[in-house]
Design a protein around this motif. Structure first.
Motif, short mmCIF file in Angstrom:
data_model
loop_
_atom_site.label_atom_id
_atom_site.label_comp_id
_atom_site.label_asym_id
_atom_site.label_seq_id
_atom_site.Cartn_x
_atom_site.Cartn_y
_atom_site.Cartn_z
N VAL A 62 1.21 -1.38 0.07
CA VAL A 62 0.21 -0.22 0.19
C VAL A 62 0.70 1.36 0.00
CG1 VAL A 62 -0.93 1.62 1.15
CG2 VAL A 62 -2.20 -1.23 1.06
N ALA A 63 2.26 1.20 0.61
CA ALA A 63 2.63 2.21 0.88
C ALA A 63 3.82 2.75 -0.35
CB ALA A 63 3.22 1.95 2.19
N GLU A 64 4.29 1.30 -0.82
CA GLU A 64 4.35 1.67 -2.63
C GLU A 64 3.83 1.94 -3.43
OE1 GLU A 64 6.25 -2.27 -2.67
OE2 GLU A 64 7.17 -1.58 -0.90
N GLY A 65 2.02 1.09 -3.17
CA GLY A 65 1.44 1.94 -4.47
C GLY A 65 1.06 0.93 -5.49
N ASP A 66 1.27 -0.12 -4.67
CA ASP A 66 1.47 -1.04 -5.94
C ASP A 66 0.34 -1.61 -5.19
OD1 ASP A 66 1.67 -3.20 -7.23
OD2 ASP A 66 3.45 -3.64 -6.87
N GLY A 67 -0.98 -1.47 -5.78
CA GLY A 67 -2.27 -1.97 -6.02
C GLY A 67 -2.34 -4.00 -6.39
N GLU A 68 -1.28 -3.94 -6.93
CA GLU A 68 -1.78 -4.82 -7.45
C GLU A 68 -1.32 -6.15 -6.30
OE1 GLU A 68 -3.60 -6.71 -9.77
OE2 GLU A 68 -4.75 -4.21 -10.16
N ALA A 69 -0.21 -6.06 -6.20
CA ALA A 69 0.46 -6.20 -4.89
C ALA A 69 -0.24 -6.05 -3.87
CB ALA A 69 1.71 -6.15 -4.55
N ALA A 70 -1.37 -5.02 -3.57
CA ALA A 70 -1.22 -5.24 -2.15
C ALA A 70 -2.64 -6.55 -1.89
CB ALA A 70 -1.88 -3.75 -1.99
N ALA A 71 -3.43 -6.09 -2.77
CA ALA A 71 -4.11 -7.39 -3.41
C ALA A 71 -4.14 -8.69 -3.42
CB ALA A 71 -5.12 -7.39 -4.97
N ARG A 72 -2.96 -8.80 -3.88
CA ARG A 72 -2.59 -10.77 -3.68
C ARG A 72 -1.44 -10.98 -2.74
NH1 ARG A 72 0.66 -8.40 -8.57
NH2 ARG A 72 2.71 -9.08 -6.78
N ARG A 73 -1.81 -9.93 -1.65
CA ARG A 73 -1.35 -10.28 -0.55
C ARG A 73 -2.09 -10.28 0.43
NH1 ARG A 73 4.25 -5.83 -0.47
NH2 ARG A 73 5.78 -7.40 -1.93
N MET A 74 -3.38 -9.92 0.44
CA MET A 74 -4.61 -10.02 1.26
C MET A 74 -5.15 -10.60 0.74
SD MET A 74 -6.28 -8.77 3.43
CE MET A 74 -6.50 -6.66 3.55
N ARG A 75 -5.27 -10.84 -0.48
CA ARG A 75 -6.23 -13.07 -0.74
C ARG A 75 -5.20 -13.72 -0.44
NH1 ARG A 75 -5.14 -12.45 -6.45
NH2 ARG A 75 -6.99 -11.43 -6.51
N ALA A 76 -3.99 -13.56 -0.10
CA ALA A 76 -3.44 -14.94 0.53
C ALA A 76 -3.39 -14.48 1.79
CB ALA A 76 -1.56 -15.53 -0.03
N HIS A 77 -3.75 -13.24 2.64
CA HIS A 77 -3.75 -13.38 3.60
C HIS A 77 -5.21 -13.89 4.57
CE1 HIS A 77 -3.91 -11.61 7.58
NE2 HIS A 77 -4.94 -10.61 7.14
N MET A 78 -6.25 -13.84 3.54
CA MET A 78 -7.66 -14.13 3.98
C MET A 78 -7.61 -15.88 3.41
SD MET A 78 -8.51 -11.83 4.66
CE MET A 78 -10.21 -12.05 5.07
N LEU A 79 -6.83 -16.29 2.67
CA LEU A 79 -7.30 -17.86 2.07
C LEU A 79 -5.66 -18.34 3.49
CD1 LEU A 79 -6.76 -18.02 -1.77
CD2 LEU A 79 -8.51 -18.10 0.34
N ARG A 80 -5.10 -17.80 4.08
CA ARG A 80 -4.19 -18.34 4.77
C ARG A 80 -4.89 -18.68 6.12
NH1 ARG A 80 0.18 -15.18 3.60
NH2 ARG A 80 1.68 -16.41 2.00
N ALA A 81 -5.83 -17.80 6.36
CA ALA A 81 -6.49 -17.32 7.52
C ALA A 81 -7.68 -18.85 7.40
CB ALA A 81 -7.22 -15.72 8.06
N ALA A 82 -8.15 -18.22 5.99
CA ALA A 82 -8.95 -19.07 6.49
C ALA A 82 -8.46 -21.11 6.35
CB ALA A 82 -9.87 -19.43 4.77
N ALA A 83 -7.24 -20.99 5.99
CA ALA A 83 -7.57 -22.97 5.52
C ALA A 83 -6.71 -22.89 6.98
CB ALA A 83 -5.83 -22.70 4.96
N ALA A 84 -6.61 -21.77 7.97
CA ALA A 84 -6.19 -22.81 9.37
C ALA A 84 -7.39 -22.90 10.39
CB ALA A 84 -5.85 -21.36 10.05
N LEU A 85 -8.59 -22.20 9.93
CA LEU A 85 -9.29 -22.50 9.79
C LEU A 85 -10.45 -24.31 9.52
CD1 LEU A 85 -12.19 -22.28 11.64
CD2 LEU A 85 -13.11 -20.51 10.29
#
Lengths: 226, 226
Positions: free
Chosen positions: B193-216
């Motif tokens: 987000v700080a670097e202004g790279d929206g695509e990277a932010a989206a990819r990382r957020m998606r991975a973040h949520m999916l990891r949390a979902a996998a844990a659950l």
DNA sequence: GTCGGCCGTTCCGTATACAGATTGGTCGAA
DNA sequence: TTCGACCAATCTGTATACGGAACGGCCGAC
């Protein structure tokens, strides 16, 4: 108060659903201005029903975001400003783009074939100018992409969002050669899906939805609705 | 919890809301199995209320997707299969990714600063192992991104979706060093987000949520809930 | 023995009744 | 004159009553 819009809700389905639809139209068309307080008793006698189905209708409208319920303080029509409607359309565009991207990677050959069939069938509707027929095929095209995500929840959400905006989109296709343009854009989306380029499909779907929203926005600006 | 006989629901808020919450817990916890028929009269006497608030609660649950209402044919608990829960989490991940992308491009410097502050504050919660504190900051972090889209409707939808899954996510952070990992992932998102790279932010957020979902998902598989 | 129609019971959808809360106004005091 | 408290009107939230539709069981016919 000028009761120009007669209730006139006859039918066989659930009374609460009919009242919900009537209120949805009244809000979307601007008959009920934003901020208007909705009195249950008043609505009940207006629609010739009792308070119970009116309450159920209002609850449904609240979850749809068309009205706001403050506990024990009544119901008011939500503020559907042009900005808010624009926000809703942006979300719709992004969701549709998301569905297009996922569907591109997940549709079976059979599903892709059906999508192409729908697109082919819509050609005739464009030529004959059959708006209702195109509307059905247009809807089927988008719903085929929802289903193509192979994510039932996603499909439900997308469909619900589409339903929610249907009231505002009612007159969208009536303008100029929007129908022909719409079908052309569908063709471009379809091409990206066929090529397996999910990102392109998403981009084109987003643009497709935003163009439709822009066309509607101009209409709203002209009529001053909202 | 001794919810064996009579789930006592005391409080001052709306009765229908309390019944809704009680039913939500009962469904999410598995006390009410999928496919169970819910009789309004039975629920009414079970919760010591009349049918009216029970009906309102069921309508709310229907829009939340937890139950299914067939007109004049009763209410049944929706089938929350592991597949369906997985679908819901995928949608959540994509929506969160979308918010991250939009927010990256649209947040004001002030909003970005607040996001960084929230991330900094969460460090202490991780060190002290304060789960509740981290949960609040985690929630605030995500909500800051929702707001950062500058699309009020998007923010509402994302928040509603989050609320809807809260019942299933209750125990997610309790496992292993998921908290520390969670904060690290937040840091990576924040960097994009700080670097202004929206695509990277989206990819990382998606991975973040999916990891949390996998844990659950592992947790659900273990306990056999659903 | 099996299938189809009839009937009773149950439950939902709707109507009506009642109680508590909120809002606005009015009256009185400073 | 202005501020505050009390009171009344009104509306929401909840409870109860009623009518009709749907489901299950029973009986008769083939």
């Amino acid at each position: 108060m000028d009761n120009q819009s007669a209730p006139e809700i006859g039918g066989r389905e659930l009374l609460s659903d009919r009242i919900r639809d009537a209120l949805t139209d009244a809000i979307a068309s601007g008959d009920l201005a934003a901020g208007t307080a909705l009195d249950e008793q008043h609505l009940a006698e207006r629609y010739g029903a009792s308070r119970t189905p009116v309450r159920e209708a209002l609850r449904q409208l609240a979850t749809a975001g068309l009205v706001e319920i403050r506990p024990r303080r009544g119901v008011v029509v939500a503020r559907l400003t042009p900005e808010r409607i624009a926000d809703m359309f942006e979300v719709t565009a992004e969701i549709e783009a998301l569905c297009a991207r996922l569907a591109t990677h997940r549709m079976t050959p059979l599903e892709r074939g059906r999508l192409m069939d729908l697109h082919e069938a819509s050609a005739a509707a464009v030529e004959t100018g059959d708006l209702d027929a195109y509307d059905r095929l247009n809807r089927a095209f988008h719903e085929a992409l929802y289903a193509g995500t192979h994510n039932a929840f996603m499909a439900e959400q997308a469909l619900a969002l589409r339903e929610r905006l249907a009231a505002f989109r009612r007159t969208q296709l009536r303008h100029g050669d929007r129908i022909r343009r719409s079908r052309e854009e569908h063709g471009e989306i379809l091409a990206a899906v066929a090529e397996g380029d999910g990102e392109a499909a998403a981009r084109r779907m987003r643009a497709h939805m935003l163009r439709a929203a822009a066309a509607l926005g101009r209409y709203i600006a002209e009529t001053g609705a909202g």
